[in-house]
Write a protein that holds these residues in place. Sequence first.
Motif, mmCIF file in Angstrom:
data_model
loop_
_atom_site.group_PDB
_atom_site.id
_atom_site.type_symbol
_atom_site.label_atom_id
_atom_site.label_comp_id
_atom_site.label_asym_id
_atom_site.label_seq_id
_atom_site.Cartn_x
_atom_site.Cartn_y
_atom_site.Cartn_z
ATOM 1 N N THR A 10 -77.841 -22.051 59.323
ATOM 2 C CA THR A 10 -78.050 -23.466 58.992
ATOM 3 C C THR A 10 -79.148 -24.044 59.882
ATOM 4 O O THR A 10 -79.543 -23.425 60.881
ATOM 5 C CB THR A 10 -76.776 -24.301 59.246
ATOM 6 O OG1 THR A 10 -76.475 -24.229 60.651
ATOM 7 C CG2 THR A 10 -75.596 -23.809 58.409
ATOM 8 N N ILE A 11 -79.588 -25.246 59.513
ATOM 9 C CA ILE A 11 -80.598 -25.938 60.317
ATOM 10 C C ILE A 11 -80.066 -26.143 61.742
ATOM 11 O O ILE A 11 -80.766 -25.878 62.726
ATOM 12 C CB ILE A 11 -80.950 -27.298 59.657
ATOM 13 C CG1 ILE A 11 -81.551 -27.076 58.267
ATOM 14 C CG2 ILE A 11 -81.877 -28.120 60.550
ATOM 15 C CD1 ILE A 11 -82.647 -26.044 58.167
ATOM 16 N N ALA A 12 -78.813 -26.580 61.840
ATOM 17 C CA ALA A 12 -78.221 -26.809 63.170
ATOM 18 C C ALA A 12 -78.234 -25.519 63.990
ATOM 19 O O ALA A 12 -78.609 -25.529 65.169
ATOM 20 C CB ALA A 12 -76.802 -27.335 63.035
ATOM 21 N N ALA A 13 -77.863 -24.401 63.355
ATOM 22 C CA ALA A 13 -77.812 -23.125 64.081
ATOM 23 C C ALA A 13 -79.219 -22.677 64.486
ATOM 24 O O ALA A 13 -79.420 -22.114 65.569
ATOM 25 C CB ALA A 13 -77.135 -22.066 63.222
ATOM 26 N N ASN A 14 -80.197 -22.949 63.618
ATOM 27 C CA ASN A 14 -81.576 -22.604 63.955
ATOM 28 C C ASN A 14 -82.058 -23.384 65.180
ATOM 29 O O ASN A 14 -82.684 -22.827 66.074
ATOM 30 C CB ASN A 14 -82.505 -22.893 62.768
ATOM 31 C CG ASN A 14 -82.718 -21.680 61.877
ATOM 32 O OD1 ASN A 14 -83.454 -20.761 62.235
ATOM 33 N ND2 ASN A 14 -82.044 -21.662 60.738
ATOM 34 N N ILE A 15 -81.735 -24.672 65.201
ATOM 35 C CA ILE A 15 -82.173 -25.508 66.327
ATOM 36 C C ILE A 15 -81.478 -25.080 67.623
ATOM 37 O O ILE A 15 -82.033 -25.180 68.713
ATOM 38 C CB ILE A 15 -81.907 -27.007 66.025
ATOM 39 C CG1 ILE A 15 -82.829 -27.470 64.884
ATOM 40 C CG2 ILE A 15 -82.103 -27.878 67.264
ATOM 41 C CD1 ILE A 15 -82.579 -28.892 64.409
ATOM 42 N N ALA A 16 -80.248 -24.563 67.471
ATOM 43 C CA ALA A 16 -79.417 -24.279 68.644
ATOM 44 C C ALA A 16 -79.619 -22.890 69.239
ATOM 45 O O ALA A 16 -78.918 -22.511 70.181
ATOM 46 C CB ALA A 16 -77.945 -24.477 68.283
ATOM 47 N N VAL A 17 -80.592 -22.133 68.705
ATOM 48 C CA VAL A 17 -80.745 -20.748 69.161
ATOM 49 C C VAL A 17 -80.866 -20.648 70.691
ATOM 50 O O VAL A 17 -80.093 -19.943 71.339
ATOM 51 C CB VAL A 17 -81.942 -20.052 68.464
ATOM 52 C CG1 VAL A 17 -82.276 -18.730 69.128
ATOM 53 C CG2 VAL A 17 -81.620 -19.816 66.991
ATOM 54 N N ILE A 18 -81.809 -21.386 71.261
ATOM 55 C CA ILE A 18 -82.001 -21.259 72.710
ATOM 56 C C ILE A 18 -80.879 -21.942 73.503
ATOM 57 O O ILE A 18 -80.342 -21.357 74.437
ATOM 58 C CB ILE A 18 -83.405 -21.733 73.144
ATOM 59 C CG1 ILE A 18 -84.445 -20.820 72.483
ATOM 60 C CG2 ILE A 18 -83.557 -21.669 74.665
ATOM 61 C CD1 ILE A 18 -85.876 -21.156 72.786
ATOM 62 N N PRO A 19 -80.471 -23.175 73.123
ATOM 63 C CA PRO A 19 -79.309 -23.755 73.820
ATOM 64 C C PRO A 19 -78.098 -22.811 73.834
ATOM 65 O O PRO A 19 -77.402 -22.708 74.854
ATOM 66 C CB PRO A 19 -79.016 -25.022 73.007
ATOM 67 C CG PRO A 19 -80.357 -25.440 72.484
ATOM 68 C CD PRO A 19 -81.075 -24.139 72.182
ATOM 69 N N ASN A 20 -77.871 -22.095 72.741
ATOM 70 C CA ASN A 20 -76.773 -21.127 72.703
ATOM 71 C C ASN A 20 -76.965 -20.001 73.705
ATOM 72 O O ASN A 20 -76.033 -19.605 74.406
ATOM 73 C CB ASN A 20 -76.648 -20.521 71.297
ATOM 74 C CG ASN A 20 -75.620 -21.269 70.467
ATOM 75 O OD1 ASN A 20 -74.542 -21.622 70.961
ATOM 76 N ND2 ASN A 20 -75.964 -21.519 69.216
#
Length: 332
Positions: free
Chosen positions: A108-118
Amino acid sequence: MTATPEPRTPDRPPADIVFDHVVKRYPGQETPAIDDLSLTVRAGETCCLVGPSGGGKTTAMKLVNRLIDFDSGDITIGGRSIRSVDVTSLRRDIGYVIQQVGLFPHMTIAANIAVIPNLLGWSGDRIRARTDELLDLVRLDRAFAKRYPAQLSGGQQQRVGLARALAVDPPVMLMDEPFGALDPITRTEIQDEFLNLESEIDKTVIFVTHDIDEAIKMGDRIAVLRQGGVLAQYGTADGLLAHPADDYVADFVGADRGLKRLSLRTMREIVAPDGLPDDGSGPSVDADASLRIGLSTLFAAGTDSVRVTDGDRVLGRVSLAQLQGAVSGSTV
Ligand SMILES: Nc1ncnc2c1ncn2[C@@H]1O[C@H](COP(=O)(O)OP(=O)(O)O)[C@@H](O)[C@H]1O
Ligand SMILES: [Mg+2]
């Protein structure tokens, strides 16, 4: 509509990026791709890197985040050689935006944005809050968070690419023809938004484009490369347009460089309080309009002067001769 985000204080201050006599040769190539490049991108500024296809723009960019290694010279960020920094933490401090966007299609868009924070082990709450903040920042509705990349237009995907690059607030951004694949209207829109966003976030940006007009619009300074990765000229847009270093740069910035200079200044800057008295006649332009718009208004009306207004106030009149003086003068 989403709310305008509050200006944020960056976690980390922007840093100078310095290329110091950098040489990069690809194996099997006769000439270097980057030849003795020395260039300082000042902290907080946007440097637009322009040049012909094959001129070494992408290579210069990939040297900075060490996707490619250079042969000699050095590159420093905030005074530290990029070779002395662990490559993972180096890349974490550098947002990278490319034309092909490169979103993961199954996420998802959210998961894409969260790659590095994760990767950095941020908590779910912190990631969700940051994702909302980033979607606001790039002017995408928060509802997009649950969608998949294929459900977004090219322009929307590019905004997500930008949000992802900004996720952990890196002090440096590398942007390789980021808006090159967009239609002209979307492109103008996203350029304007990036300029607006840049006034809120303080970052050192290297922005590659082959389009001189985009460079003039986006760059505090412009570096012109020629074939073989040689720096032809580095300066402000006005400096390049007023004083191109040689025929190559003159050609590159275009024969209409005088007109282009008109785009860089506003009517407010040249309207003199003790200038022509306003006789109330003819067309008027807004004080914040460019000289180019002023000239165009004047030509369209067939008059030789135009009234400059700021809301209800008349600031004065600007004549054709004044506009001419503004382009032919060598104020840099
Ligand atoms: N992986 C590679 N191997 C060999 N040569 C390359 C490679 N990548 C780029 N080049 C060459 O280096 C030069 C600069 O390429 P590039 O940096 O992609 O230019 P630009 O982004 O300005 O179009 C070109 O001559 C290109 O063919
Ligand atoms: Mg390229």
